[in-house]
Design a protein around this motif. Structure first.
Motif, PDB file in Angstrom:
ATOM      1  N   ALA A   1      56.002  43.869  42.038  1.00 42.87           N
ATOM      2  CA  ALA A   1      56.300  45.303  42.013  1.00 42.87           C
ATOM      3  C   ALA A   1      57.784  45.572  42.225  1.00 42.87           C
ATOM      4  O   ALA A   1      58.360  46.458  41.600  1.00 42.87           O
ATOM      5  N   LYS A   2      58.414  44.798  43.095  1.00 45.57           N
ATOM      6  CA  LYS A   2      59.835  44.989  43.382  1.00 45.57           C
ATOM      7  C   LYS A   2      60.700  43.941  42.699  1.00 45.57           C
ATOM      8  O   LYS A   2      61.763  44.250  42.183  1.00 45.57           O
ATOM      9  N   SER A   3      60.239  42.687  42.688  1.00 44.48           N
ATOM     10  CA  SER A   3      61.066  41.588  42.189  1.00 44.48           C
ATOM     11  C   SER A   3      61.028  41.434  40.679  1.00 44.48           C
ATOM     12  O   SER A   3      61.969  40.916  40.085  1.00 44.48           O
ATOM     13  N   GLY A   4      59.914  41.826  40.064  1.00 41.47           N
ATOM     14  CA  GLY A   4      59.745  41.592  38.627  1.00 41.47           C
ATOM     15  C   GLY A   4      59.405  40.147  38.302  1.00 41.47           C
ATOM     16  O   GLY A   4      59.313  39.775  37.143  1.00 41.47           O
ATOM     17  N   ILE A   5      59.192  39.324  39.324  1.00 41.21           N
ATOM     18  CA  ILE A   5      58.892  37.907  39.141  1.00 41.21           C
ATOM     19  C   ILE A   5      57.389  37.723  38.977  1.00 41.21           C
ATOM     20  O   ILE A   5      56.593  38.369  39.664  1.00 41.21           O
ATOM     21  N   GLU A   6      57.004  36.824  38.080  1.00 41.82           N
ATOM     22  CA  GLU A   6      55.592  36.529  37.864  1.00 41.82           C
ATOM     23  C   GLU A   6      55.011  35.831  39.095  1.00 41.82           C
ATOM     24  O   GLU A   6      55.617  34.918  39.645  1.00 41.82           O
ATOM     25  N   ARG A   7      53.837  36.286  39.522  1.00 41.49           N
ATOM     26  CA  ARG A   7      53.158  35.732  40.701  1.00 41.49           C
ATOM     27  C   ARG A   7      51.747  35.333  40.326  1.00 41.49           C
ATOM     28  O   ARG A   7      51.092  36.000  39.537  1.00 41.49           O
ATOM     29  N   LYS A   8      51.252  34.251  40.913  1.00 41.44           N
ATOM     30  CA  LYS A   8      49.889  33.777  40.663  1.00 41.44           C
ATOM     31  C   LYS A   8      49.136  33.699  41.988  1.00 41.44           C
ATOM     32  O   LYS A   8      49.681  33.232  42.979  1.00 41.44           O
ATOM     33  N   THR A   9      47.887  34.160  41.955  1.00 38.33           N
ATOM     34  CA  THR A   9      47.049  34.177  43.142  1.00 38.33           C
ATOM     35  C   THR A   9      45.624  33.836  42.742  1.00 38.33           C
ATOM     36  O   THR A   9      45.135  34.324  41.718  1.00 38.33           O
ATOM     37  N   VAL A  10      44.943  33.045  43.534  1.00 37.85           N
ATOM     38  CA  VAL A  10      43.534  32.752  43.299  1.00 37.85           C
ATOM     39  C   VAL A  10      42.703  33.831  43.977  1.00 37.85           C
ATOM     40  O   VAL A  10      42.915  34.135  45.148  1.00 37.85           O
ATOM     41  N   VAL A  11      41.777  34.437  43.223  1.00 36.26           N
ATOM     42  CA  VAL A  11      40.874  35.443  43.776  1.00 36.26           C
ATOM     43  C   VAL A  11      39.454  35.185  43.271  1.00 36.26           C
ATOM     44  O   VAL A  11      39.265  34.604  42.202  1.00 36.26           O
ATOM     45  N   CYS A  12      38.493  35.629  44.050  1.00 36.90           N
ATOM     46  CA  CYS A  12      37.089  35.559  43.631  1.00 36.90           C
ATOM     47  C   CYS A  12      36.833  36.701  42.650  1.00 36.90           C
ATOM     48  O   CYS A  12      37.432  37.767  42.772  1.00 36.90           O
ATOM     49  N   TRP A  13      35.952  36.453  41.696  1.00 40.28           N
ATOM     50  CA  TRP A  13      35.617  37.508  40.747  1.00 40.28           C
ATOM     51  C   TRP A  13      34.112  37.601  40.568  1.00 40.28           C
ATOM     52  O   TRP A  13      33.371  36.671  40.856  1.00 40.28           O
ATOM     53  N   PHE A  14      33.708  38.767  40.077  1.00 39.93           N
ATOM     54  CA  PHE A  14      32.302  39.069  39.838  1.00 39.93           C
ATOM     55  C   PHE A  14      32.198  39.706  38.458  1.00 39.93           C
ATOM     56  O   PHE A  14      33.103  40.418  38.038  1.00 39.93           O
ATOM     57  N   PRO A  15      31.112  39.468  37.736  1.00 39.61           N
ATOM     58  CA  PRO A  15      30.993  40.058  36.398  1.00 39.61           C
ATOM     59  C   PRO A  15      30.826  41.576  36.476  1.00 39.61           C
ATOM     60  O   PRO A  15      30.063  42.085  37.298  1.00 39.61           O
ATOM     61  N   GLY A  16      31.564  42.273  35.644  1.00 35.92           N
ATOM     62  CA  GLY A  16      31.463  43.728  35.560  1.00 35.92           C
ATOM     63  C   GLY A  16      30.794  44.133  34.262  1.00 35.92           C
ATOM     64  O   GLY A  16      30.380  43.292  33.465  1.00 35.92           O
ATOM     65  N   LYS A  17      30.713  45.421  34.048  1.00 37.52           N
ATOM     66  CA  LYS A  17      30.120  45.944  32.817  1.00 37.52           C
ATOM     67  C   LYS A  17      31.025  45.640  31.631  1.00 37.52           C
ATOM     68  O   LYS A  17      32.244  45.572  31.760  1.00 37.52           O
ATOM     69  N   ASP A  18      30.408  45.499  30.465  1.00 35.79           N
ATOM     70  CA  ASP A  18      31.153  45.308  29.208  1.00 35.79           C
ATOM     71  C   ASP A  18      32.128  44.142  29.269  1.00 35.79           C
ATOM     72  O   ASP A  18      33.286  44.255  28.860  1.00 35.79           O
ATOM     73  N   ASP A  19      31.673  43.005  29.799  1.00 33.58           N
ATOM     74  CA  ASP A  19      32.483  41.788  29.870  1.00 33.58           C
ATOM     75  C   ASP A  19      33.773  41.950  30.668  1.00 33.58           C
ATOM     76  O   ASP A  19      34.771  41.287  30.405  1.00 33.58           O
ATOM     77  N   SER A  20      33.763  42.833  31.633  1.00 38.33           N
ATOM     78  CA  SER A  20      34.930  42.983  32.507  1.00 38.33           C
ATOM     79  C   SER A  20      34.745  42.099  33.739  1.00 38.33           C
ATOM     80  O   SER A  20      33.706  41.473  33.925  1.00 38.33           O
ATOM     81  N   TYR A  21      35.779  42.049  34.556  1.00 34.89           N
ATOM     82  CA  TYR A  21      35.798  41.230  35.760  1.00 34.89           C
ATOM     83  C   TYR A  21      36.084  42.153  36.941  1.00 34.89           C
ATOM     84  O   TYR A  21      36.981  42.993  36.862  1.00 34.89           O
ATOM     85  N   LEU A  22      35.362  41.982  38.030  1.00 28.09           N
ATOM     86  CA  LEU A  22      35.592  42.767  39.235  1.00 28.09           C
ATOM     87  C   LEU A  22      36.239  41.881  40.294  1.00 28.09           C
ATOM     88  O   LEU A  22      35.798  40.753  40.510  1.00 28.09           O
ATOM     89  N   ILE A  23      37.279  42.397  40.933  1.00 29.08           N
ATOM     90  CA  ILE A  23      37.928  41.693  42.032  1.00 29.08           C
ATOM     91  C   ILE A  23      38.118  42.675  43.180  1.00 29.08           C
ATOM     92  O   ILE A  23      38.135  43.890  42.974  1.00 29.08           O
ATOM     93  N   VAL A  24      38.247  42.144  44.392  1.00 31.54           N
ATOM     94  CA  VAL A  24      38.389  42.978  45.586  1.00 31.54           C
ATOM     95  C   VAL A  24      39.699  42.621  46.279  1.00 31.54           C
ATOM     96  O   VAL A  24      39.976  41.445  46.532  1.00 31.54           O
ATOM     97  N   ALA A  25      40.480  43.628  46.596  1.00 29.12           N
ATOM     98  CA  ALA A  25      41.732  43.428  47.333  1.00 29.12           C
ATOM     99  C   ALA A  25      41.412  43.415  48.820  1.00 29.12           C
ATOM    100  O   ALA A  25      41.760  44.308  49.575  1.00 29.12           O
ATOM    101  N   ALA A  26      40.690  42.377  49.253  1.00 26.63           N
ATOM    102  CA  ALA A  26      40.161  42.315  50.612  1.00 26.63           C
ATOM    103  C   ALA A  26      41.165  41.797  51.622  1.00 26.63           C
ATOM    104  O   ALA A  26      41.217  42.281  52.748  1.00 26.63           O
TER     105      ALA A  26
END
Length: 164
Positions: free
Chosen positions: A52-77
């Motif tokens: 958001a501030k740096s403009g640098i690409e960041r990678k993070t591992v998160v758990c996902w759940f299937p959503g409607k219409d082939d989407s993916y759900l993630i939680v910012a827990a």
């Protein structure tokens, strides 16, 4: 589309520092190499965002759940901490510059935060599949953001010339 979850005043504490950064990097490389597509027995993806501030690409591992219409759900827990994870602010700043990697396949997606009945339905699905997210919610006074990632068509967006 609004990303409007503010940090809370109470929550769990997560470890940080060089050991956690090393572990995060190791987990990310394993998920990318397909040697490890689950995280604590849940389906995992690598979320690629632009700082958001740096403009640098960041990678993070998160758990996902299937959503409607082939989407993916993630939680910012963030494990139920008082604050949102850094990747949440990156997604909020650039919801159309998000990619996910699943089993070695990169998928460009657009992110949106769910609200109201849509969030409630998704939350029930997530907590039924993963009880730990309900526990995370109990540890904090902020409402854990639920995001839907929808496959984006067309070419990958070009990086911005500005870092801000």
């Amino acid at each position: 589309m609004s990303f409007d979850t503010h940090a809370g005043h109470r929550g769990s504490r997560l470890s940080s520092g060089p050991v956690m950064r090393w572990l995060d990097n190791r987990m990310t490389s394993r998920v990318v190499r397909k040697a490890f597509s689950t995280f604590f027995s849940f389906d995992a993806l690598v979320l690629t965002t632009v700082g958001a501030k740096s403009g640098i690409e960041r990678k993070t591992v998160v758990c996902w759940f299937p959503g409607k219409d082939d989407s993916y759900l993630i939680v910012a827990a963030a494990g139920g901490t008082a604050g949102n994870p850094a990747w949440y602010y990156n997604v909020a700043a650039h919801p159309d510059r998000v990619e996910i990697e699943i089993d070695g396949t990169t998928i460009p997606v657009t992110a949106e935060q769910l609200h109201g009945a849509e969030r409630a339905d998704a939350w029930r699905q997530i907590t039924a599949a993963a009880h730990r997210f309900a526990r995370f919610q109990q540890h904090t006074d902020r409402e854990l953001p639920v995001l839907r990632l929808t496959r984006r068509s067309g070419p990958r967006p070009e990086p911005s010339d500005t870092a801000g």
